[in-house]
Design an enzyme around this catalytic site. Sequence first.
Site, PDB file in Angstrom:
ATOM      1  N   SER A   1       0.852  -1.195   0.000  1.00  0.00           N
ATOM      2  CA  SER A   1       0.000   0.000   0.000  1.00  0.00           C
ATOM      3  C   SER A   1       0.887   1.244   0.000  1.00  0.00           C
ATOM      4  CB  SER A   1      -0.841  -0.018   1.270  1.00  0.00           C
ATOM      5  OG  SER A   1      -1.313   1.275   1.560  1.00  0.00           O
ATOM      6  N   SER A   2       0.346   2.341  -0.516  1.00  0.00           N
ATOM      7  CA  SER A   2       1.138   3.580  -0.576  1.00  0.00           C
ATOM      8  C   SER A   2       1.403   4.165   0.809  1.00  0.00           C
ATOM      9  CB  SER A   2       0.434   4.611  -1.458  1.00  0.00           C
ATOM     10  OG  SER A   2      -0.846   4.903  -0.940  1.00  0.00           O
ATOM     11  N   CYS A   3       0.747   3.642   1.843  1.00  0.00           N
ATOM     12  CA  CYS A   3       0.992   4.185   3.188  1.00  0.00           C
ATOM     13  C   CYS A   3       2.327   3.717   3.768  1.00  0.00           C
ATOM     14  CB  CYS A   3      -0.142   3.857   4.142  1.00  0.00           C
ATOM     15  SG  CYS A   3      -0.262   2.121   4.552  1.00  0.00           S
TER      16      CYS A   3
ATOM     17  N   TYR B   1      -0.204  -0.857  10.094  1.00  0.00           N
ATOM     18  CA  TYR B   1      -0.436  -1.504   8.797  1.00  0.00           C
ATOM     19  C   TYR B   1       0.782  -1.286   7.883  1.00  0.00           C
ATOM     20  CZ  TYR B   1      -2.874  -2.429   4.360  1.00  0.00           C
ATOM     21  OH  TYR B   1      -3.250  -2.919   3.136  1.00  0.00           O
TER      22      TYR B   1
ATOM     23  N   LYS C   1       3.293  -4.002   6.092  1.00  0.00           N
ATOM     24  CA  LYS C   1       3.475  -4.043   4.634  1.00  0.00           C
ATOM     25  C   LYS C   1       4.948  -3.863   4.252  1.00  0.00           C
ATOM     26  CE  LYS C   1      -0.610  -5.041   3.199  1.00  0.00           C
ATOM     27  NZ  LYS C   1      -0.808  -6.326   2.512  1.00  0.00           N
TER      28      LYS C   1
ATOM     29  N   HIS D   1     -12.887   2.652   3.550  1.00  0.00           N
ATOM     30  CA  HIS D   1     -12.094   3.752   2.995  1.00  0.00           C
ATOM     31  C   HIS D   1     -13.041   4.866   2.531  1.00  0.00           C
ATOM     32  CE1 HIS D   1      -9.085   0.456   2.585  1.00  0.00           C
ATOM     33  NE2 HIS D   1      -8.283   1.422   2.991  1.00  0.00           N
TER      34      HIS D   1
HETATM   35  O1  GFB Z   1      -9.653   6.309   2.584  1.00  0.00           O
HETATM   36  P1  GFB Z   1      -9.196   6.685   3.943  1.00  0.00           P
HETATM   37  O2  GFB Z   1      -9.937   6.091   5.075  1.00  0.00           O
HETATM   38  O3  GFB Z   1      -7.696   6.322   4.110  1.00  0.00           O
HETATM   39  O4  GFB Z   1      -9.319   8.281   4.105  1.00  0.00           O
HETATM   40  P2  GFB Z   1      -6.227   6.971   4.047  1.00  0.00           P
HETATM   41  C1  GFB Z   1      -8.830   9.173   3.138  1.00  0.00           C
HETATM   42  C2  GFB Z   1      -9.195  10.601   3.503  1.00  0.00           C
HETATM   43  O5  GFB Z   1     -10.619  10.755   3.357  1.00  0.00           O
HETATM   44  C3  GFB Z   1      -8.861  11.013   4.926  1.00  0.00           C
HETATM   45  C4  GFB Z   1     -11.139  11.408   4.506  1.00  0.00           C
HETATM   46  O6  GFB Z   1      -8.404  12.328   4.927  1.00  0.00           O
HETATM   47  C5  GFB Z   1     -10.229  10.923   5.637  1.00  0.00           C
HETATM   48  O7  GFB Z   1     -10.330  11.784   6.766  1.00  0.00           O
HETATM   49  N1  GFB Z   1     -12.555  11.067   4.661  1.00  0.00           N
HETATM   50  C6  GFB Z   1     -13.596  11.929   4.528  1.00  0.00           C
HETATM   51  C7  GFB Z   1     -13.076   9.861   4.979  1.00  0.00           C
HETATM   52  N2  GFB Z   1     -14.753  11.334   4.788  1.00  0.00           N
HETATM   53  C8  GFB Z   1     -14.469  10.037   5.063  1.00  0.00           C
HETATM   54  C9  GFB Z   1     -15.291   8.925   5.416  1.00  0.00           C
HETATM   55  O8  GFB Z   1     -16.510   9.001   5.525  1.00  0.00           O
HETATM   56  N3  GFB Z   1     -14.625   7.735   5.609  1.00  0.00           N
HETATM   57  C10 GFB Z   1     -13.275   7.615   5.482  1.00  0.00           C
HETATM   58  N4  GFB Z   1     -12.711   6.419   5.671  1.00  0.00           N
HETATM   59  N5  GFB Z   1     -12.477   8.673   5.200  1.00  0.00           N
HETATM   60  C11 GFB Z   1      -5.688   4.511   4.475  1.00  0.00           C
HETATM   61  C12 GFB Z   1      -4.798   3.798   5.441  1.00  0.00           C
HETATM   62  O9  GFB Z   1      -5.404   5.837   4.681  1.00  0.00           O
HETATM   63  O10 GFB Z   1      -5.435   4.235   3.134  1.00  0.00           O
HETATM   64  C13 GFB Z   1      -4.507   2.410   5.054  1.00  0.00           C
HETATM   65  O11 GFB Z   1      -5.359   3.891   6.720  1.00  0.00           O
HETATM   66  C14 GFB Z   1      -4.298   2.199   3.578  1.00  0.00           C
HETATM   67  O12 GFB Z   1      -3.363   2.020   5.745  1.00  0.00           O
HETATM   68  C15 GFB Z   1      -5.326   2.932   2.758  1.00  0.00           C
HETATM   69  O13 GFB Z   1      -3.026   2.615   3.198  1.00  0.00           O
HETATM   70  C16 GFB Z   1      -5.066   2.859   1.272  1.00  0.00           C
HETATM   71  O14 GFB Z   1      -5.837   7.227   2.639  1.00  0.00           O
HETATM   72  O15 GFB Z   1      -6.105   8.145   4.942  1.00  0.00           O
END
Ligand code: GFB
Length: 318
Positions: free
Chosen positions: A109-111, A138, A142, A181
Amino acid sequence: MFDLTGKRIFVAGHRGMVGSAIVRRLASENCEILTAGRQDMDLREQQQVRDWFAREKPQVVVLAAAKVGGILANDSFPAEFLYDNLMIEANIVEAAHAAGVEKLLFLGSSCIYPKFAEQPIVEDALLTGALEPTNEWYAIAKIAGIKLCQAYRRQYGCDYISAMPTNLYGPGDNFDLAGSHVMPALIRKAHEARESGAASITIWGTGTPRREFLHVDDLADACVFLLKEYSGTEHVNVGSGTDIPILELAQMVCKAVGFHGQIVTDTSKPDGTPRKLMSGEKLAKLGWRASIELDRGIADAYEHFLAGEGRGLEQAAV
Ligand code: GFB
């Protein structure tokens, strides 16, 4: 470089969004696809994994099995995200080696990259700075997966490679709002708001973080490409090449869904990494580029949501 014809290919994690896309893509490759359900083996249990590999004798492995989730799930369950992922990777890589697997593709993953890595992020940026705290557990698992592939390549000459996809979305996603996500969360929120006639939807954080989105069918195509065309120590980024602010993504999703209300931000929720646009130059030089535009991909993901495909939909008003 590597011929998949007639090969027994084990897709670990075939029920997930990524694994199922890879199974769909491999269907046109004239190979034999092997899968295993939870009742066949628990990937966290070493002996079960060893026994399965010894019995089924796969020749190729795609390691798409993982404990995954969005920003809140990552932040809330650090032990599971670290332990489950370490065990899954270690058991599969070791069992693959013991069973003489010819090629293995590990998906990360890109994280894995530092929180403040220079953009676009090149593969060399790995381990050059501190990680984003919301997903460091995570990310560390990875990174260990990449290192496992490198170590088995170096010590035993195994052709094990790694791909690092950016934020993925598409058919079979997880729509459970607590664990999902951002893309599936926005699709569900906009859909339910339209259905109920709500005036607004709420998004997490400030809406300013930028993310790069890749449709999972593009990722699956890149995986097959890498299995055939790439053999090397270093992991390879897989992205779409462009990123957008979360607020703009929310506007695109609302348009696709037909919700015309307001978008409100909840800044008590985390933003995470400000930006993680990856450089796709290495993969482009090898000869692969993404082809599914974001608006078309969102429309496709919404269609699959409406068809009831995906997890965490029990309470959704589909
Ligand atoms: O997709 P996401 O949960 O993962 O969140 P990350 C991306 C951005 O969307 C963050 C915002 O800035 C969240 O605060 N966001 C806005 C939301 N509304 C929402 C919502 O309703 N739900 C969610 N989930 N986010 C993950 C990592 O990071 O990405 C993992 O935790 C993995 O390790 C994955 O790498 C690809 O991009 O922040």
